[in-house]
Design a protein around this motif. Structure first.
Motif, PDB file in Angstrom:
ATOM      1  N   GLN A  91       1.243  -1.439  -0.104  1.00  0.00           N
ATOM      2  CA  GLN A  91      -0.010  -0.526  -0.053  1.00  0.00           C
ATOM      3  C   GLN A  91       1.094   0.869  -0.451  1.00  0.00           C
ATOM      4  O   GLN A  91       0.447   2.172  -0.139  1.00  0.00           O
ATOM      5  CB  GLN A  91      -0.746  -0.293   1.029  1.00  0.00           C
ATOM      6  N   THR A 128       1.857  14.795   3.499  1.00  0.00           N
ATOM      7  CA  THR A 128       1.278  15.658   4.620  1.00  0.00           C
ATOM      8  C   THR A 128       1.156  13.941   5.349  1.00  0.00           C
ATOM      9  O   THR A 128       1.192  13.427   6.029  1.00  0.00           O
ATOM     10  CB  THR A 128       0.528  16.643   4.827  1.00  0.00           C
ATOM     11  N   SER A 129      -0.509  13.499   3.924  1.00  0.00           N
ATOM     12  CA  SER A 129      -0.603  12.302   5.008  1.00  0.00           C
ATOM     13  C   SER A 129       0.111  11.198   5.036  1.00  0.00           C
ATOM     14  O   SER A 129       0.289   9.875   5.650  1.00  0.00           O
ATOM     15  CB  SER A 129      -1.965  11.601   4.464  1.00  0.00           C
ATOM     16  N   ALA A 131       2.131  11.915   7.894  1.00  0.00           N
ATOM     17  CA  ALA A 131       1.903  11.356   9.118  1.00  0.00           C
ATOM     18  C   ALA A 131       1.677   9.596   9.637  1.00  0.00           C
ATOM     19  O   ALA A 131       1.307   8.879  10.508  1.00  0.00           O
ATOM     20  CB  ALA A 131       0.032  12.139   9.263  1.00  0.00           C
ATOM     21  N   ILE A 132       0.929   9.159   8.572  1.00  0.00           N
ATOM     22  CA  ILE A 132       0.654   7.905   8.498  1.00  0.00           C
ATOM     23  C   ILE A 132       1.955   6.466   7.956  1.00  0.00           C
ATOM     24  O   ILE A 132       2.313   5.720   8.724  1.00  0.00           O
ATOM     25  CB  ILE A 132      -0.235   7.700   7.372  1.00  0.00           C
ATOM     26  N   ARG A 133       3.056   7.088   7.823  1.00  0.00           N
ATOM     27  CA  ARG A 133       3.700   6.716   7.754  1.00  0.00           C
ATOM     28  C   ARG A 133       5.200   6.758   7.735  1.00  0.00           C
ATOM     29  O   ARG A 133       6.008   5.280   7.677  1.00  0.00           O
ATOM     30  CB  ARG A 133       4.316   5.923   5.621  1.00  0.00           C
ATOM     31  N   GLN A 134       5.271   7.537   8.066  1.00  0.00           N
ATOM     32  CA  GLN A 134       6.547   8.092   8.732  1.00  0.00           C
ATOM     33  C   GLN A 134       7.970   7.373   7.808  1.00  0.00           C
ATOM     34  O   GLN A 134       8.690   6.512   8.293  1.00  0.00           O
ATOM     35  CB  GLN A 134       6.563   7.481  10.765  1.00  0.00           C
TER      36      GLN A 134
END
Lengths: 278, 239, 465
Positions: B14, B74-75, B78-81
């Motif tokens: 993903q 941004t996402s 934030a989500i996957r670092q």
């Protein structure tokens, strides 16, 4: 078990939790919980929690230690029945059926709502027997070839089949930690549950094994509804579509994971996910 | 020197999809900017006000794409670092789209100048100068889009070098304009107006240099901004 | 000075040197405030000094005591030989003994009028030797103690690592203690082994192992009936196996079920009552079980036999076996329960979490996981049963019948050992030595059982950890 100190230090006491903010409910709910209270003896562990688990989505339950997220998760398939002093109030429904209702058989419920635990806990049996355990108990296979098939498809779904196909008769405890955890997931899948509850499934694993498990969770959501408790906010961010933030036994905020991690609405959520304490 | 960036797959497919998605969005934005630049230049040179209006209108699309890609980055952060190459990838592309957006603005400026320049009539020499600068910049932009696709450091370096020619052309054009303005003060007004457009093309060249520097940072992990061209080559050859 | 007094004095010196060591280390450090500059604590210096004083001195004392008498004897013999002619040499042991007796009489000032001059002279010489030896011993011990203390005290400096030295001494002490247990075991095995070997020189080992006749009475006179005696151990082993089997048939199922109930089903309150009661059962002396078997169970069984027209002997294997089974229930249940409680909760939850019922979980997950502990418990119980004596003596009798019929009277290895050794016995007759041979066989059997238990436990543990 309930380590309240770390939770208390997180939010200053003047931040009020006044009902959950965000969007705790959805139209396509597999499980819906309304006004749930959980008590350990006289000690209230969960206060008036209401939310839905959306069908075929991964919902992450996050929060500081002792916030009640594991306790809550274990209510969803009545694992808390094993603790005599634990008392659950409120309404918890699976497809509209009351989980704590009189008609509900907890043994059958647990076959429908499977659970994967923090520490990989394969049975002291062969890999094959580990996966075949559930189908055998519930009589899901009528003959050996059918059982073989269930075992193989479950192992495949858990992404483990190719790694273990030559040693199905070896003990499951001989696998690596990550493989053991995937074996436990395969074992859970083998009884064809509708919901899979995961209690910190990757906390005992190294980062690579964790990533493999996370990818597996991502694939599993096509078929199952998943609720995952995790200490790792990053993990919650990576695997889930919905995130629920618990604090001191209360649901503080719930919403789309992307929204929670980029723009949380509640101050406590913000403090927690951005690593600000006190 | 390993200038080819070969991304291997992540365990989380993903994540790969999300990164690939951002890249194709950036390429899409680049293509749109290129079209804006080309149309803006054509409108200016041919005095095509209709086309100019189209370009001005289309700038909204460029801006919208910038916002969209920003959000996606941004996402991912934030989500996957993201870490290492992934982190540089996201950071470089976030900056790249800012420069793309600026290029879009410059293209819009060209379009806006169309009416002004048309009234003053553009001379043959001016047309030639603008045409050659414009072609150079469009070529740079085309190559930059290829670099984004292939992440080839050598090609990025080529693009950076080409900016020198654009600057020289701009310098020459300015000198030409100044000397003409001295001779014929009547042309001062139109000359200034034209110089603004030349200035815009020169700025686009600078933006493209920035973008290629980000891309070198993405591949090599070396920050090559604010460095002379020779030093830059030396640094890249060190490996 | 006697050895006991000397040991006491050495201890006193050690105590004093503990204090000396502390004082010395404080002095070296330059006052109480500077003690932290030392690499070790003052009390460690003290302890080290005390150990160095005590251990060499006591070791010396032990060594001295070990060789003292033989050295004095040889000196005495030299003297006697000098003062007598060649013919005496044959009775040297006797003469030396006489001298020693005389010396004792002299020191106790008893009547010595019957002694000859030479004997008196020798006795005086012996007394003098003993006195010298005692003086020497006292002197050397004290010198060693004081010498060691002063050496160590001189060694105490800033950089002297008393802590590490102390560590080495402690580990040495611990090693010695475990050595004592090991040596004792070896000693026991050796003594049994040597007696058995001398038994097998009288009775062929094949006859002992494969003979089916056991009647160990050896005639005093050659013409007595049954004069030769028979040492076939088979009936004894069959009896042992029979009774143990009966006992295990009762103890394993009942014990396991108790363990399952207590570890999985019982509430805390029931467990808190039942566990101590089981432990009481384990603590009942076997003699009491013997009464119970002989006076209650055996008649009951016989009456029951009469009821169904089955003649049951008054002392039957069944009675002994059943009571023995009751006796070892706590062994099986207690250890099995521990094993089952030790099965990780995670395994239990994993099974329950998949929709298994409680009993399915126990049968398919908990019991297999607890197998090593359960096997260990059972094997321990078996060796307990094989070694059990009192119940069998009282309930099963002494008749060495070769039978597998549980309602007949049988006897066991341990019972025979007891009956062979009771009363005054000569240690060179085959009858007495047979007891050692039986003991050796018993030892080998339980050893084999224990090794098997260890192997099984280890094999499963590798799989389940």
């Amino acid at each position: 078990m309930v380590d309240i100190i770390s939770a208390k230090s997180l939010g200053s006491n003047d931040i009020k939790i006044d009902g959950a903010v965000g969007e705790p409910f959805c139209d396509d709910a597999k499980m819906s919980m309304r006004n749930v209270d959980v008590f350990y003896g006289d000690n209230q562990a969960i206060h008036d929690v209401s939310f839905d688990l959306e069908k075929n989505q991964v919902t992450a339950l996050i929060g500081p230690s002792g916030c009640g997220k594991s306790t809550f998760l274990r209510c969803l398939n009545r694992m808390n029945d094993l603790i005599p002093i634990c008392n659950v109030k409120g309404s918890l429904q699976l497809d509209g059926e009351e989980i704590y209702g009189k008609q509900m058989d907890p043994v059958l419920l647990r076959a429908r709502v499977g659970m994967v635990f923090q520490k990989p806990n394969p049975f002291p049996k062969s890999i094959y027997e580990n996966v075949a355990y559930g189908p055998k108990i519930h009589g899901l296979a009528t003959d050996k070839s059918e059982l073989d098939e269930i075992v193989e498809t479950s192992l495949r779904k858990a992404g483990l089949f190719n790694e273990v196909k030559d040693r199905l008769d070896q003990p499951g405890t001989g696998l690596s930690g990550g493989q053991q955890q995937r074996l436990c997931i395969a074992r859970t899948i083998a009884v064809s549950p509708e919901v899979i509850l995961m209690d910190e499934p990757a906390s005992a694993l190294d980062p690579i094994a964790t990533a493999v498990i996370e990818e597996l969770i991502h694939e599993l959501k096509e078929k199952y509804t998943i609720a995952i408790v995790t200490h790792s906010m990053q993990q919650a961010a990576r695997v889930s579509q919905k995130t629920a933030y618990f604090h001191l036994g209360k649901l503080v905020e719930m919403g789309d994971t992307k929204q929670i991690f980029t723009n949380p609405r509640h101050e406590l959520t913000e403090n927690y996910i951005s690593g600000r304490f006190g | 020197m390993e200038n080819e960036y070969q991304p291997t797959q992540h365990i989380s497919q993903q994540f790969d999809v999300e990164l690939e998605n951002i890249k194709s969005q950036v390429l899409k934005m680049g293509a749109l900017v290129k079209k804006q630049l080309r149309d803006g230049l054509t409108a200016l040179l041919d005095g095509d006000e209709k086309l100019a209006k189209k370009v001005i209108k289309r700038d909204n699309k460029v801006n919208a794409l910038e916002v969209k890609i920003d959000e996606a980055c941004t996402s991912i952060i934030a989500i996957r670092q993201p870490a290492a190459t992934d982190l540089r990838f996201v950071l470089s592309l976030i900056k790249t789209i800012t420069d793309f957006e600026r290029i879009g603005d410059e293209a819009e400026k060209l379009a806006v100048s169309t009416r002004n320049v048309k009234e003053k009539h553009i001379s043959e020499q001016e047309y030639q100068y603008l045409r050659s600068m414009g072609d150079m910049v469009i070529e740079m932009l085309t190559q930059t889009l290829e670099v984004i696709e292939t992440l080839n450091v050598d090609q990025a370096l080529e693009v950076i070098k080409q900016d020198q020619a654009v600057n020289d052309e701009y310098e020459e054009f300015l000198n030409f304009l100044v000397s003409r303005m001295k001779d014929k003060p009547k042309t001062i007004k139109s000359g200034l107006s034209i110089s603004w457009s030349a200035r815009a093309l020169e700025r686009i060249g600078d933006h493209l240099v920035n973008i290629n520097e980000y891309l070198i940072y993405l591949v090599n992990g070396k920050d090559v901004r604010h460095i002379d061209l020779e030093d830059l080559e030396e640094i890249l050859n060190e490996e | 000075m006697t050895t006991a007094n000397l040991v006491f004095i050495v201890m006193l010196i050690a105590l004093a040197s503990y204090w000396l060591g502390i004082q010395r280390s404080i002095k070296v450090a330059g006052g109480k405030q500077q003690v932290k500059d030392l690499v070790s604590l003052p009390s460690q210096y003290g302890l080290l000094t005390a150990f160095w004083c005590g251990i060499p001195a006591i070791l010396f004392l032990l060594l001295w005591s070990a060789i003292e008498s033989s050295v004095i004897d040889s000196l005495l013999i030299d003297k006697v030989v000098l003062s007598a002619d060649g013919q005496i040499q044959q009775n040297m042991g006797l003469i030396v003994n006489n001298v020693k007796l005389l010396a004792e009489k002299i020191t106790l000032s008893e009547d010595i009028s019957s002694a000859t001059d030479i004997q008196l002279q020798n006795a005086q010489f012996f007394i003098a030797l003993n006195e010298k030896a005692t003086w020497l011993k006292t002197l050397l011990t004290l010198v060693i103690a004081v010498g060691c203390v002063s050496t160590i005290l001189a060694k105490i400096k800033h950089s002297f690592h008393a802590r590490n030295n102390l560590e080495r001494i402690v580990s040495g002490l611990l090693f010695t203690c475990s050595g004592i247990a090991l040596l004792t075991t070896i000693g026991i095995v050796m003594s049994v082994l040597f007696e058995s070997i001398s038994f097998f020189s009288q009775v062929p080992i094949t006859e002992f192992l494969f003979g089916t006749q056991w009647s160990p009475q050896i005639a005093m006179r050659a013409d007595q009936v049954g004069g030769s005696g028979a040492f076939g151990a088979i009936p004894l082993f069959v009896g042992t196996i029979l009774i143990s089997t009966i006992a295990m048939c009762l103890a394993i199922p009942v014990g396991l079920m108790i363990a399952i109930y207590l570890s999985q089903y019982a509430t805390k309150r029931i467990r808190s009552i039942a566990k101590p009661m089981l432990e009481v059962l384990a603590g009942v002396p076997t003699v009491v079980y013997g009464f119970f078997a002989a006076l209650t169970v055996a008649p009951l069984i016989r009456d029951f036999g009469l009821l169904i027209d089955l003649p049951i002997a008054a002392e039957s294997a069944l009675a002994a076996g059943l009571v023995m089974g009751i006796m070892i229930i706590p062994f099986v249940s207690s250890l099995s329960e521990d094993a089952m409680t030790a099965v990780p909760v995670a395994l239990k939850e994993g099974s329950l979490g998949m929709g298994a019922t409680h009993s399915e979980t126990i049968k398919k997950v908990i019991l297999p996981a607890a197998i090593p502990g359960i096997v260990g418990a059972i094997l321990l119980a078996v060796s307990r049963a094989i070694g059990e004596t009192m119940i069998v003596v009282m309930a099963a009798g002494l008749a060495a019948n070769l039978t597998f019929n549980p309602i007949e009277s049988v006897t066991t290895v341990t019972v025979q050992i007891v009956s062979l050794l009771k009363g005054d016995q000569e240690f060179d007759s085959a009858k007495t030595l047979a007891a050692f041979a039986l003991g050796l066989m018993l030892f080998i059997t339980t050893l084999a059982l224990n090794i098997a238990a260890l192997k099984i436990v280890r094999k499963y543990r590798e799989q389940y950890d």
